[in-house]
Design a protein around this motif. Structure first.
Motif, PDB file in Angstrom:
ATOM      1  N   GLU A   1       0.904  -1.201   0.091  1.00 18.29           N
ATOM      2  CA  GLU A   1       0.126   0.074  -0.077  1.00 18.29           C
ATOM      3  C   GLU A   1       1.065   1.397   0.036  1.00 18.29           C
ATOM      4  OE1 GLU A   1      -3.965  -1.717   2.351  1.00 18.29           O
ATOM      5  OE2 GLU A   1      -2.298  -0.793   3.416  1.00 18.29           O
ATOM      6  N   ARG A   2       1.861   1.437   0.751  1.00 16.38           N
ATOM      7  CA  ARG A   2       2.775   2.354   0.768  1.00 16.38           C
ATOM      8  C   ARG A   2       3.263   2.736  -0.435  1.00 16.38           C
ATOM      9  NH1 ARG A   2       4.480   0.046   5.802  1.00 16.38           N
ATOM     10  NH2 ARG A   2       6.285  -0.576   5.103  1.00 16.38           N
ATOM     11  N   ALA A   3       3.672   1.578  -1.390  1.00 21.50           N
ATOM     12  CA  ALA A   3       4.670   1.690  -2.643  1.00 21.50           C
ATOM     13  C   ALA A   3       3.388   2.096  -3.479  1.00 21.50           C
ATOM     14  CB  ALA A   3       4.899   0.176  -3.031  1.00 21.50           C
ATOM     15  N   THR A   4       2.032   1.758  -3.430  1.00 20.51           N
ATOM     16  CA  THR A   4       1.009   2.463  -4.201  1.00 20.51           C
ATOM     17  C   THR A   4       1.237   4.027  -4.167  1.00 20.51           C
ATOM     18  OG1 THR A   4       0.256   0.198  -4.317  1.00 20.51           O
ATOM     19  CG2 THR A   4      -1.280   1.963  -5.003  1.00 20.51           C
ATOM     20  N   PHE A   5       0.864   4.350  -2.706  1.00 20.55           N
ATOM     21  CA  PHE A   5       0.820   5.675  -2.458  1.00 20.55           C
ATOM     22  C   PHE A   5       1.898   6.467  -3.150  1.00 20.55           C
ATOM     23  CE2 PHE A   5      -1.766   4.126   1.434  1.00 20.55           C
ATOM     24  CZ  PHE A   5      -3.036   4.024   0.802  1.00 20.55           C
ATOM     25  N   HIS A   6       3.207   5.771  -2.909  1.00 20.54           N
ATOM     26  CA  HIS A   6       4.502   6.634  -3.545  1.00 20.54           C
ATOM     27  C   HIS A   6       4.281   6.947  -4.827  1.00 20.54           C
ATOM     28  CE1 HIS A   6       8.659   7.895  -3.707  1.00 20.54           C
ATOM     29  NE2 HIS A   6       8.519   6.837  -4.499  1.00 20.54           N
ATOM     30  N   THR A   7       3.619   5.961  -5.555  1.00 17.85           N
ATOM     31  CA  THR A   7       3.797   5.786  -6.959  1.00 17.85           C
ATOM     32  C   THR A   7       2.521   6.542  -7.441  1.00 17.85           C
ATOM     33  OG1 THR A   7       4.127   3.267  -7.374  1.00 17.85           O
ATOM     34  CG2 THR A   7       3.142   4.524  -8.957  1.00 17.85           C
ATOM     35  N   LEU A   8       1.241   6.742  -6.707  1.00 16.79           N
ATOM     36  CA  LEU A   8       0.653   7.863  -7.301  1.00 16.79           C
ATOM     37  C   LEU A   8       1.006   9.240  -6.940  1.00 16.79           C
ATOM     38  CD1 LEU A   8      -2.541   6.113  -5.813  1.00 16.79           C
ATOM     39  CD2 LEU A   8      -1.949   6.480  -8.035  1.00 16.79           C
ATOM     40  N   HIS A   9       1.762   9.488  -5.683  1.00 14.76           N
ATOM     41  CA  HIS A   9       2.112  10.795  -5.452  1.00 14.76           C
ATOM     42  C   HIS A   9       3.390  11.328  -6.462  1.00 14.76           C
ATOM     43  CE1 HIS A   9       3.240  14.166  -3.313  1.00 14.76           C
ATOM     44  NE2 HIS A   9       4.730  13.794  -3.079  1.00 14.76           N
ATOM     45  N   THR A  10       4.133  10.303  -6.846  1.00 13.18           N
ATOM     46  CA  THR A  10       5.449  10.739  -7.794  1.00 13.18           C
ATOM     47  C   THR A  10       4.729  10.887  -9.136  1.00 13.18           C
ATOM     48  OG1 THR A  10       6.781   9.145  -6.417  1.00 13.18           O
ATOM     49  CG2 THR A  10       7.424  10.078  -8.776  1.00 13.18           C
TER      50      THR A  10
ATOM     51  N   GLU B   1      12.588  21.548 -23.386  1.00 12.57           N
ATOM     52  CA  GLU B   1      13.295  21.372 -22.426  1.00 12.57           C
ATOM     53  C   GLU B   1      13.296  21.443 -20.956  1.00 12.57           C
ATOM     54  OE1 GLU B   1      17.046  23.432 -23.310  1.00 12.57           O
ATOM     55  OE2 GLU B   1      17.513  22.466 -25.335  1.00 12.57           O
ATOM     56  N   ASP B   2      12.495  22.454 -20.699  1.00 13.02           N
ATOM     57  CA  ASP B   2      11.856  23.051 -19.304  1.00 13.02           C
ATOM     58  C   ASP B   2      11.109  22.034 -18.753  1.00 13.02           C
ATOM     59  OD1 ASP B   2      11.771  25.020 -17.225  1.00 13.02           O
ATOM     60  OD2 ASP B   2       9.639  25.102 -17.697  1.00 13.02           O
ATOM     61  N   THR B   3      10.148  21.366 -19.638  1.00 17.77           N
ATOM     62  CA  THR B   3       9.205  20.466 -18.911  1.00 17.77           C
ATOM     63  C   THR B   3       9.950  19.114 -18.765  1.00 17.77           C
ATOM     64  OG1 THR B   3       8.209  19.819 -21.385  1.00 17.77           O
ATOM     65  CG2 THR B   3       6.981  21.572 -20.255  1.00 17.77           C
ATOM     66  N   ALA B   4      10.795  18.711 -19.643  1.00 22.19           N
ATOM     67  CA  ALA B   4      11.476  17.486 -19.528  1.00 22.19           C
ATOM     68  C   ALA B   4      12.187  17.513 -18.256  1.00 22.19           C
ATOM     69  CB  ALA B   4      12.250  17.247 -20.907  1.00 22.19           C
TER      70      ALA B   4
ATOM     71  N   ARG C   1      13.073  13.866 -13.196  1.00 20.65           N
ATOM     72  CA  ARG C   1      13.643  13.534 -11.789  1.00 20.65           C
ATOM     73  C   ARG C   1      12.531  12.702 -11.134  1.00 20.65           C
ATOM     74  NH1 ARG C   1      12.941  16.090  -6.577  1.00 20.65           N
ATOM     75  NH2 ARG C   1      12.330  17.705  -7.643  1.00 20.65           N
ATOM     76  N   ARG C   2      11.005  13.177 -11.353  1.00 16.62           N
ATOM     77  CA  ARG C   2      10.144  12.381 -10.992  1.00 16.62           C
ATOM     78  C   ARG C   2       9.856  10.907 -11.604  1.00 16.62           C
ATOM     79  NH1 ARG C   2       9.373  15.393  -6.339  1.00 16.62           N
ATOM     80  NH2 ARG C   2       8.964  17.447  -7.072  1.00 16.62           N
ATOM     81  N   LEU C   3      10.237  10.828 -12.958  1.00 21.06           N
ATOM     82  CA  LEU C   3       9.992   9.849 -13.604  1.00 21.06           C
ATOM     83  C   LEU C   3      10.962   8.912 -13.358  1.00 21.06           C
ATOM     84  CD1 LEU C   3       9.202  11.311 -17.076  1.00 21.06           C
ATOM     85  CD2 LEU C   3       7.576  10.205 -15.756  1.00 21.06           C
ATOM     86  N   ARG C   4      12.313   9.251 -13.041  1.00 22.11           N
ATOM     87  CA  ARG C   4      13.509   8.322 -12.375  1.00 22.11           C
ATOM     88  C   ARG C   4      13.091   7.909 -11.475  1.00 22.11           C
ATOM     89  NH1 ARG C   4      19.219  10.336 -10.090  1.00 22.11           N
ATOM     90  NH2 ARG C   4      19.865   8.106  -9.638  1.00 22.11           N
ATOM     91  N   SER C   5      12.447   8.538 -10.531  1.00 27.38           N
ATOM     92  CA  SER C   5      11.907   8.107  -9.007  1.00 27.38           C
ATOM     93  C   SER C   5      10.772   7.103  -9.271  1.00 27.38           C
ATOM     94  CB  SER C   5      11.635   9.144  -8.203  1.00 27.38           C
ATOM     95  OG  SER C   5      11.101   8.638  -6.980  1.00 27.38           O
ATOM     96  N   LEU C   6       9.888   7.277 -10.304  1.00 28.18           N
ATOM     97  CA  LEU C   6       8.919   6.230 -10.467  1.00 28.18           C
ATOM     98  C   LEU C   6       9.484   5.026 -10.768  1.00 28.18           C
ATOM     99  CD1 LEU C   6       5.951   6.706 -10.364  1.00 28.18           C
ATOM    100  CD2 LEU C   6       6.042   6.907 -13.157  1.00 28.18           C
ATOM    101  N   LEU C   7      10.651   5.049 -11.544  1.00 28.27           N
ATOM    102  CA  LEU C   7      10.863   3.693 -12.172  1.00 28.27           C
ATOM    103  C   LEU C   7      12.166   3.222 -11.222  1.00 28.27           C
ATOM    104  CD1 LEU C   7      11.535   4.532 -15.875  1.00 28.27           C
ATOM    105  CD2 LEU C   7      10.019   2.626 -15.024  1.00 28.27           C
ATOM    106  N   GLY C   8      12.674   4.045 -10.442  1.00 28.62           N
ATOM    107  CA  GLY C   8      13.791   3.433  -9.467  1.00 28.62           C
ATOM    108  C   GLY C   8      15.043   3.160 -10.475  1.00 28.62           C
TER     109      GLY C   8
ATOM    110  N   TRP D   1      18.392  15.270 -18.443  1.00 26.62           N
ATOM    111  CA  TRP D   1      18.975  13.876 -18.203  1.00 26.62           C
ATOM    112  C   TRP D   1      19.117  13.945 -16.553  1.00 26.62           C
ATOM    113  CZ3 TRP D   1      21.965  10.169 -20.978  1.00 26.62           C
ATOM    114  CH2 TRP D   1      22.615   9.213 -20.490  1.00 26.62           C
ATOM    115  N   ASP D   2      18.684  12.933 -16.058  1.00 28.72           N
ATOM    116  CA  ASP D   2      18.696  12.961 -14.685  1.00 28.72           C
ATOM    117  C   ASP D   2      19.524  11.725 -14.014  1.00 28.72           C
ATOM    118  OD1 ASP D   2      17.570  14.173 -11.943  1.00 28.72           O
ATOM    119  OD2 ASP D   2      17.159  11.967 -11.645  1.00 28.72           O
ATOM    120  N   GLY D   3      20.658  12.183 -13.204  1.00 28.27           N
ATOM    121  CA  GLY D   3      21.476  10.707 -12.642  1.00 28.27           C
ATOM    122  C   GLY D   3      22.842  10.895 -13.494  1.00 28.27           C
ATOM    123  N   PRO D   4      23.530   9.842 -13.147  1.00 27.84           N
ATOM    124  CA  PRO D   4      24.947   9.851 -13.678  1.00 27.84           C
ATOM    125  C   PRO D   4      25.247   9.465 -14.979  1.00 27.84           C
ATOM    126  CG  PRO D   4      24.596   7.855 -12.334  1.00 27.84           C
ATOM    127  CD  PRO D   4      23.282   8.600 -12.192  1.00 27.84           C
TER     128      PRO D   4
END
Length: 406
Positions: free
Chosen positions: A43-52, A66-69, A74-81, A96-99
């Protein structure tokens, strides 16, 4: 529910099913402590997914730039982990988000070209020479809109994973839905602007000439009235040709109607009889800009320009609970019901017909088909038009209104 809404819900459901694992993995990796108030880990994972997802959606609803991307990546990367994520259009990396962005950008665009052509997701080994780089595999998923593939979502991982392929593909579909909604918003805005331009075109040079001629006729005989009419003309044209605001208040629309009737009265004199009955409690109600004045103009034209007798126009606005009801009635020449049906079906050609059709379509677009014009008429029996306006409707509210100060 519209097809687009159904697509959005389906995409959201697919994201939840495919990505529950990702959110749990991301949460575990960050060492987050369990919150007993949110229930089970699932349930916590589901709430986190919806919020992200809710945080990523608003930038994407403005289109792929560029601005919207940058705001969404960052949110999409968090969504996918995933270790890294990038968004591209058809020519370049937008965000680009991440190394790894310093040495993977050029390689990824070579692969993106293949996905743009096929429209299918790809899973690719990164072939990175840097042994310290964690980006060993990446998934490229197309981002589609009404005009085809607009760009791609690229998710990087440390190893090949069939689950990541599925998850990235589902997220890309969800992003595509947001981009399609953005395109629909732009199309709707362009359509409304075109319709308002069509209504403004009805304020013809003929009307302007007649108004100025009527004003000129009072310059010597009644200078004060000529001055008042000139101010009414200036305020009427300023309101009608304003360049901002899709919605307005009923009070402002009625003020525009009063100005129009003052100018018409200067031309037709005692032949035009007007009755206004307005309940004060409906004055703050919000409605589409310039949707009542064309109906009043139609009543004046049918009542006076096609006859030599006097005409009475009655305008009433009353409170009906959750709605405001506006009626515009004239005792003019009326119209054959078959002709009226042809006009509302888009087969009319007269200027008044364009106005009726335009207003009817805009009301239906904003409030739904139940809120189109209700018109009662017959040849020689005048015409009565009823407009029902919901007091509260999503997307139609006071924050959408900019008052025009004369």
């Amino acid at each position: 529910m519209t097809g687009m809404e159904a697509a959005a819900l389906a995409a959201a459901g697919a994201v939840l099913l495919a990505l529950g694992f990702a959110c749990g993995r991301a949460t575990a990796r960050r060492g987050a402590k369990a919150d007993l108030d949110l229930g089970t880990p699932v349930e916590r994972a589901t709430f986190h997914t919806l919020h992200t997802a809710s945080l990523a959606a608003p930038p994407l609803r403005a289109g792929l730039t560029e601005d919207t991307a940058r705001k969404a990546a960052r949110r999409l990367r968090s969504l996918l982990g995933t270790e890294a994520l990038c968004l591209t259009d058809r020519q370049r990396v937008l965000a680009w988000d991440g190394p790894g962005g310093d040495h993977h950008r050029e390689q990824v665009m070579l692969r993106v070209a293949e996905v743009l052509g096929s429209g299918r997701s790809q899973s690719v080994r990164s072939e990175c020479a840097d042994l310290e780089c964690p980006l060993r595999w990446f998934v490229i998923a197309p981002l589609s809109g009404e005009e085809g593939v607009l760009g791609t979502l690229v998710a990087y991982g440390s190893r090949e994973s069939a689950v990541l392929v599925r998850a990235a593909t589902e997220v890309a579909r969800w992003v595509s839905v947001q981009l399609e909604l953005a395109e629909l918003d732009r199309s709707r805005t362009r359509l409304i602007e075109a319709e308002i331009r069509a209504l403004r075109a009805q304020i013809s040079p003929h009307f302007i000439f007649n108004s100025l001629a009527a004003i000129a006729s009072f310059v010597r005989t009644d200078p004060e009235r000529a001055r008042e009419l000139l101010l009414e003309f200036a305020d009427f044209t300023r309101y009608s040709f304003r360049r901002h605001g899709e919605f307005t208040h009923l009070a402002d629309e009625l003020r525009c109607i009063e100005q129009y009737l003052a100018l018409a009265g200067a031309r037709f004199g005692d032949r035009l009889k007007v009755t206004l009955q307005v309940a004060p409690e409906v004055l703050p109600v919000t409605l589409p800009f310039l949707c009542l004045q064309p109906l009043v103009e139609n009543a004046v034209k049918h009542g006076l320009e096609d006859s030599s007798t006097e005409c009475r126009v009655t305008i009433a606005a009353r409170d009906a609970g959750a709605e405001a009801v506006v009626t515009i009635e004239d005792d003019g020449v009326g119209m054959d019901p078959e002709t009226l049906r042809a006009i509302l079906a888009g087969r009319g050609t007269t200027a008044s017909g364009i106005g009726l059709l335009n207003v009817d379509e805009r009301l239906r677009q904003v409030y739904g088909d139940d809120y189109g014009l209700v018109i009662e008429t017959a040849v020689g029996a005048g015409m009565k038009i009823t407009v029902r306006i919901p007091k509260y409707r999503a997307g139609v509210h006071s924050s959408s209104v900019r008052r025009v100060v004369g």
